[in-house]
Design a protein around this motif. Sequence first.
Motif, PDB file in Angstrom:
ATOM      1  N   LYS A 107      83.753  16.021  71.607  1.00  0.00           N
ATOM      2  CA  LYS A 107      83.545  17.467  72.240  1.00  0.00           C
ATOM      3  C   LYS A 107      81.982  16.684  72.403  1.00  0.00           C
ATOM      4  CE  LYS A 107      87.680  19.501  72.919  1.00  0.00           C
ATOM      5  NZ  LYS A 107      88.129  19.486  73.968  1.00  0.00           N
ATOM      6  N   VAL A 108      80.888  16.356  71.255  1.00  0.00           N
ATOM      7  CA  VAL A 108      79.793  16.716  72.035  1.00  0.00           C
ATOM      8  C   VAL A 108      79.237  15.397  72.670  1.00  0.00           C
ATOM      9  CG1 VAL A 108      77.508  16.313  70.720  1.00  0.00           C
ATOM     10  CG2 VAL A 108      78.885  17.674  69.565  1.00  0.00           C
ATOM     11  N   LEU A 109      79.669  14.124  71.836  1.00  0.00           N
ATOM     12  CA  LEU A 109      79.903  13.292  73.255  1.00  0.00           C
ATOM     13  C   LEU A 109      80.049  13.199  74.828  1.00  0.00           C
ATOM     14  CD1 LEU A 109      81.660  10.142  71.462  1.00  0.00           C
ATOM     15  CD2 LEU A 109      78.606  10.499  71.843  1.00  0.00           C
ATOM     16  N   LYS A 110      81.143  14.406  75.295  1.00  0.00           N
ATOM     17  CA  LYS A 110      81.257  14.551  76.698  1.00  0.00           C
ATOM     18  C   LYS A 110      80.537  15.313  77.138  1.00  0.00           C
ATOM     19  CE  LYS A 110      84.546  17.205  79.218  1.00  0.00           C
ATOM     20  NZ  LYS A 110      85.970  18.796  78.963  1.00  0.00           N
ATOM     21  N   GLY A 111      79.716  16.759  76.274  1.00  0.00           N
ATOM     22  CA  GLY A 111      78.454  16.721  77.161  1.00  0.00           C
ATOM     23  C   GLY A 111      77.558  16.364  77.514  1.00  0.00           C
ATOM     24  N   ILE A 112      77.223  15.071  76.425  1.00  0.00           N
ATOM     25  CA  ILE A 112      76.117  14.188  76.231  1.00  0.00           C
ATOM     26  C   ILE A 112      76.056  13.332  77.371  1.00  0.00           C
ATOM     27  CG2 ILE A 112      74.751  11.764  75.371  1.00  0.00           C
ATOM     28  CD1 ILE A 112      75.181  13.494  72.417  1.00  0.00           C
ATOM     29  N   GLU A 113      77.228  12.666  77.909  1.00  0.00           N
ATOM     30  CA  GLU A 113      77.710  11.715  79.010  1.00  0.00           C
ATOM     31  C   GLU A 113      77.711  12.691  80.133  1.00  0.00           C
ATOM     32  OE1 GLU A 113      81.719   9.863  77.819  1.00  0.00           O
ATOM     33  OE2 GLU A 113      80.301   8.410  76.842  1.00  0.00           O
ATOM     34  N   GLU A 114      77.878  13.950  80.240  1.00  0.00           N
ATOM     35  CA  GLU A 114      77.907  14.595  81.501  1.00  0.00           C
ATOM     36  C   GLU A 114      76.353  14.838  81.869  1.00  0.00           C
ATOM     37  OE1 GLU A 114      78.362  19.317  82.213  1.00  0.00           O
ATOM     38  OE2 GLU A 114      80.451  18.471  81.096  1.00  0.00           O
ATOM     39  N   VAL A 115      75.184  14.947  80.861  1.00  0.00           N
ATOM     40  CA  VAL A 115      73.991  15.129  81.784  1.00  0.00           C
ATOM     41  C   VAL A 115      73.343  13.924  81.767  1.00  0.00           C
ATOM     42  CG1 VAL A 115      71.721  16.209  80.795  1.00  0.00           C
ATOM     43  CG2 VAL A 115      74.435  17.527  80.450  1.00  0.00           C
ATOM     44  N   ALA A 116      73.404  13.283  80.441  1.00  0.00           N
ATOM     45  CA  ALA A 116      73.071  10.970  81.115  1.00  0.00           C
ATOM     46  C   ALA A 116      73.210  10.548  82.085  1.00  0.00           C
ATOM     47  CB  ALA A 116      73.588  10.846  79.824  1.00  0.00           C
ATOM     48  N   TYR A 117      74.423  11.351  83.060  1.00  0.00           N
ATOM     49  CA  TYR A 117      74.962  10.288  83.817  1.00  0.00           C
ATOM     50  C   TYR A 117      74.261  10.530  84.953  1.00  0.00           C
ATOM     51  CZ  TYR A 117      78.219   9.344  87.878  1.00  0.00           C
ATOM     52  OH  TYR A 117      78.681   8.542  89.001  1.00  0.00           O
ATOM     53  N   LYS A 118      74.585  12.577  84.801  1.00  0.00           N
ATOM     54  CA  LYS A 118      73.379  13.310  86.170  1.00  0.00           C
ATOM     55  C   LYS A 118      72.399  12.852  86.424  1.00  0.00           C
ATOM     56  CE  LYS A 118      72.008  18.042  86.697  1.00  0.00           C
ATOM     57  NZ  LYS A 118      72.133  19.480  86.493  1.00  0.00           N
ATOM     58  N   PHE A 119      71.521  12.513  84.939  1.00  0.00           N
ATOM     59  CA  PHE A 119      69.790  12.032  85.172  1.00  0.00           C
ATOM     60  C   PHE A 119      69.290  10.591  85.710  1.00  0.00           C
ATOM     61  CE2 PHE A 119      69.601  16.102  84.041  1.00  0.00           C
ATOM     62  CZ  PHE A 119      68.516  16.632  85.267  1.00  0.00           C
ATOM     63  N   GLY A 120      71.077  10.043  85.948  1.00  0.00           N
ATOM     64  CA  GLY A 120      70.805   8.172  85.433  1.00  0.00           C
ATOM     65  C   GLY A 120      70.003   7.556  84.249  1.00  0.00           C
ATOM     66  N   TYR A 121      70.843   8.170  83.190  1.00  0.00           N
ATOM     67  CA  TYR A 121      71.327   7.621  82.076  1.00  0.00           C
ATOM     68  C   TYR A 121      71.687   6.341  81.323  1.00  0.00           C
ATOM     69  CZ  TYR A 121      65.578   9.656  81.655  1.00  0.00           C
ATOM     70  OH  TYR A 121      64.070   9.114  81.987  1.00  0.00           O
ATOM     71  N   ASP A 122      71.822   5.723  80.926  1.00  0.00           N
ATOM     72  CA  ASP A 122      73.065   5.051  80.080  1.00  0.00           C
ATOM     73  C   ASP A 122      73.091   6.355  78.958  1.00  0.00           C
ATOM     74  OD1 ASP A 122      74.256   3.668  82.519  1.00  0.00           O
ATOM     75  OD2 ASP A 122      73.132   2.102  82.536  1.00  0.00           O
ATOM     76  N   VAL A 123      74.049   5.252  78.294  1.00  0.00           N
ATOM     77  CA  VAL A 123      74.136   5.812  76.908  1.00  0.00           C
ATOM     78  C   VAL A 123      74.517   4.663  75.737  1.00  0.00           C
ATOM     79  CG1 VAL A 123      74.175   8.215  77.402  1.00  0.00           C
ATOM     80  CG2 VAL A 123      76.327   6.946  76.340  1.00  0.00           C
ATOM     81  N   VAL A 124      74.006   4.299  74.375  1.00  0.00           N
ATOM     82  CA  VAL A 124      74.926   3.233  73.417  1.00  0.00           C
ATOM     83  C   VAL A 124      75.221   4.058  72.620  1.00  0.00           C
ATOM     84  CG1 VAL A 124      72.731   2.235  73.060  1.00  0.00           C
ATOM     85  CG2 VAL A 124      74.501   1.496  72.576  1.00  0.00           C
TER      86      VAL A 124
END
Length: 332
Positions: A73-90
């Motif tokens: 559930k936490v990851l869902k929020g992380i990816e949502e904001v990261a995508y909005k600002f153009g960041y990739d996550v690992v």
Amino acid sequence: MDEVAKLAGVSKATVSRVLNKSDLVQPETREKVIWAMEKLNYKPNMIARYLRKQETELIGIILPDMSNPFYSKVLKGIEEVAYKFGYDVVLMNTNYSEEREKNSFKTLLERRAEGVLFMCHRLDNEKMKWLEEFTLPSVIISRTIRNNHKIPFVNIDNVQGGYDATRYLISLGHRKIAMISGPFDDENSSLDRIAGYIKAISEANIPFNDHYLKEGDFTFVTAEKLVKELLTLPDPPTAIFAVSDETAIGAIRGALDLGYKVPEDLSIIGFDNLEIASYYNPTLTTIAQPMTEMGRRATQILINIIEKRLIKELQVILPHKLIVRESTAQYR
């Protein structure tokens, strides 16, 4: 870029400076440009930007167990904001190993990540010291930082959450209230919630019974075993506060094995509000953590640090909520 500059009321050169994270831009001007980019859904060419400035637009996520539904559930929020600002996550999974935690930080440095979102099962002073010395911006999720450490974090008030869970059981007329906690070396999710539990029973003039406090490990299997120990005491509890929803469900399973009915014979309240809580039979009364919002807020803070934006709060406590369902009932 022309449209962004026009909407923000600045020059193209200023927009370029903001994109390149120049220290020459005033914070208020930087915020205007960022607002305009968000309004226009403007995304610069990330490949060109990396070649020009050697910025990876990469955020590292370190967590102890990617299969745990809380972290999902936490990851869902992380990816949502990261995508909005153009960041990739690992994603780096440590499997509760502190050695793997440190190796994960080293790997992210080598991969030129621009920041780290860190979730762990234990956070002591030694770990906080090397986190403060770590060269990448970091934000901790689901842990509260104390002792004047300045590390950014997002969490809930676990003492108040434990208090609210126990207080609700007391309001139903229960006085024999047990708790199945997490590991006693877990300062936040375990010890803080225990502190809330003790505070609530103390205020209600209920004597503390050390036989009613059991050390668990957040798993179904351990909770199932511990609830059987509680229910075979000479004076068993009529209600149980479980440190997590998985612990609560394990406790319900163990109680059923002994012939108890939940909530007719035993009330059980959990903590987290995982998706399973609303589908289990009986549905689970619980303290809801804003898990996805934790991920969102932590990622926003981290990106603000990376991009040198104005930051109002570096250490954030989010609200929790009592969700009443079928696993608790009035004492009879």
